[in-house]
Design a protein around this motif. Structure first.
Motif, short mmCIF file in Angstrom:
data_model
loop_
_atom_site.label_atom_id
_atom_site.label_comp_id
_atom_site.label_asym_id
_atom_site.label_seq_id
_atom_site.Cartn_x
_atom_site.Cartn_y
_atom_site.Cartn_z
N LEU A 1 66.81 -6.97 -2.49
CA LEU A 1 67.25 -8.07 -2.90
C LEU A 1 67.59 -9.38 -2.18
CD1 LEU A 1 69.93 -6.19 -5.32
CD2 LEU A 1 68.19 -7.77 -6.20
N THR A 2 67.91 -8.93 -0.74
CA THR A 2 68.06 -9.92 0.09
C THR A 2 67.10 -10.79 0.21
OG1 THR A 2 70.05 -8.80 1.16
CG2 THR A 2 69.00 -10.57 2.48
N TYR B 1 64.08 -10.88 -1.78
CA TYR B 1 63.96 -11.71 -2.88
C TYR B 1 64.61 -13.09 -2.94
CZ TYR B 1 63.96 -13.08 -7.70
OH TYR B 1 63.67 -13.50 -9.09
N PHE B 2 65.90 -12.88 -2.73
CA PHE B 2 66.82 -14.38 -2.73
C PHE B 2 66.54 -15.31 -1.65
CE2 PHE B 2 69.82 -11.49 -5.24
CZ PHE B 2 69.33 -11.85 -6.40
N LYS C 1 63.37 -17.08 -2.84
CA LYS C 1 63.87 -18.07 -3.74
C LYS C 1 64.40 -19.22 -3.02
CE LYS C 1 65.38 -17.28 -7.69
NZ LYS C 1 66.29 -16.79 -8.87
N ALA C 2 65.45 -19.10 -1.92
CA ALA C 2 66.21 -19.99 -1.57
C ALA C 2 65.12 -21.04 -0.79
CB ALA C 2 67.34 -19.68 -0.58
N ARG D 1 75.02 -11.28 -8.30
CA ARG D 1 75.07 -12.78 -8.10
C ARG D 1 75.60 -13.28 -6.94
NH1 ARG D 1 78.19 -14.03 -13.28
NH2 ARG D 1 76.24 -13.24 -14.11
N GLN E 1 73.26 -13.47 -3.99
CA GLN E 1 72.39 -14.33 -4.32
C GLN E 1 72.92 -15.71 -3.51
OE1 GLN E 1 70.96 -15.41 -8.22
NE2 GLN E 1 69.63 -17.03 -7.58
N ILE F 1 73.33 -15.42 0.14
CA ILE F 1 71.80 -15.75 0.87
C ILE F 1 71.38 -17.20 0.73
CG2 ILE F 1 69.29 -15.05 0.97
CD1 ILE F 1 71.26 -12.94 1.88
N GLU F 2 71.71 -17.77 -0.14
CA GLU F 2 71.24 -19.21 -0.24
C GLU F 2 72.09 -20.36 0.60
OE1 GLU F 2 71.15 -22.90 -3.47
OE2 GLU F 2 70.81 -21.03 -4.29
#
Length: 323
Positions: free
Chosen positions: A183-184, A186-187, A190-191, A220, A223, A226-227
């Motif tokens: 998940l990290t 992946y985010f 995305k970031a 959530r 996410q 990480i952003e």
């Protein structure tokens, strides 16, 4: 996102793959922020409807006086402000999937009208008389116990039976730490795209750090962290430790147990000054020598920066750089 088959999600993903191959209604159960929308999109993208629309509706965010217009549409002139024909979410999702997020927040009146559409596959726009056929696959989600709500009259029992064809329980992030790395990453990807920054991925020590956290905000929250880490790192690294300062009460049960073991295994008692010296030194190292600012040791220790400097001098702490 292609969700992995780590231990925490293996059973859930078997259910997801099974229901994705059908056209049955699915109900995703889980805490707020646990990633229910990710699962709903995965169901859609692995179904025969993948090339058609996926539309998410947050049922809890629609005012009660607009729910009919939003879900079923309205005809021009049907009420004040209806200056043109509007297709509702059901019509827009025709041939695809309609994701009813937080379906348990719908009013009882809206539940009646939703049930009729689900049972008959037809609807009438507000102010209209023509029956319109809709071919929509429903995936619903909620953090509430709808079975209990149905028993107490807070949710229609007939609607509960209608959407509970294939329930999927999504475990919270704290119960599936094995998924944190995937998940990290992946985010982080995305970031990188969203912020226009070079892609930087977490180190193993950072993953270990994230696995110590209790994650009350679930996927959530991860996410967001990480952003924020990507913004602070500006493409050179993920500033995860600056983005998430873990308070002792928010340690995971495993991390808390390990900390207890360390304390219990201490061979001999040490002086209070030594304990304070060790704690301040570790905090300074963790904060890269920063004393002041939002990510400084003073903030983390809940001390005035000048008070912290005084303690550093008094205790003879020298192995750090004040930046």
């Amino acid at each position: 996102m292609i969700i992995g088959y780590n231990k925490g999600l293996k059973k859930t993903m078997r259910q997801v793959e099974l229901v994705a191959q059908t056209d049955s209604t699915a109900l995703i159960l889980g805490e707020t922020g646990a990633g229910k929308e990710i699962i709903a999109r995965h169901i859609h993208m692995n179904s025969a409807r993948a090339n058609n629309s996926f539309i998410r509706v947050n049922c809890g965010a629609i005012p009660s006086d607009l729910i009919d217009s939003e879900l079923f549409g309205h005809e021009k002139g049907s009420f004040t402000g209806a200056t043109s024909l509007k297709k509702g979410w059901f019509e827009r999702a025709h041939g695809g999937t309609l994701f009813l997020d937080e379906v348990g927040e719908l009013s009882l009146a809206a539940q009646v009208r939703l049930l009729r559409v689900l049972q008959e596959g037809t609807l009438c726009r507000v102010g209209g008389e023509k029956e319109i056929n809709v071919d929509v696959r429903i995936v619903a989600a909620t953090h509430r116990n709808l079975e209990e709500a149905a028993k107490n009259g807070g949710f229609r029992e007939d609607l509960w039976f209608r959407i509970n064809v294939f329930p999927i329980t999504l475990p919270s992030l704290r119960h599936r730490p094995e998924d944190i790395r995937e998940l990290t990453e992946y985010f982080a990807q995305k970031a990188s795209v969203k912020l226009g920054l070079p892609l930087t991925l977490p180190s193993q020590s950072q993953i270990n750090y994230l696995m110590q956290y209790h994650w009350p905000g679930n996927v959530r929250e991860l996410q967001v962290i990480i952003e924020r880490a990507a913004i602070l790192g500006q493409g050179s690294h993920l500033a995860i430790e600056e983005s998430l300062i873990i308070k002792p009460e928010l340690l995971s049960s495993v991390a808390r147990s390990q900390l207890t073991d360390i304390v219990q295994q201490e061979a001999s008692p040490i002086s209070l000054d030594d304990v304070i010296r060790q704690h301040i030194t570790k905090t300074l190292i963790y904060c890269h020598g920063r004393i002041e600012g939002p990510f400084g040791a003073a903030k983390r220790l809940d001390l005035n920066p000048n008070t912290l400097r005084s303690k550093i001098h008094k205790l003879g702490i020298t192995k750090f750089n004040d930046v």
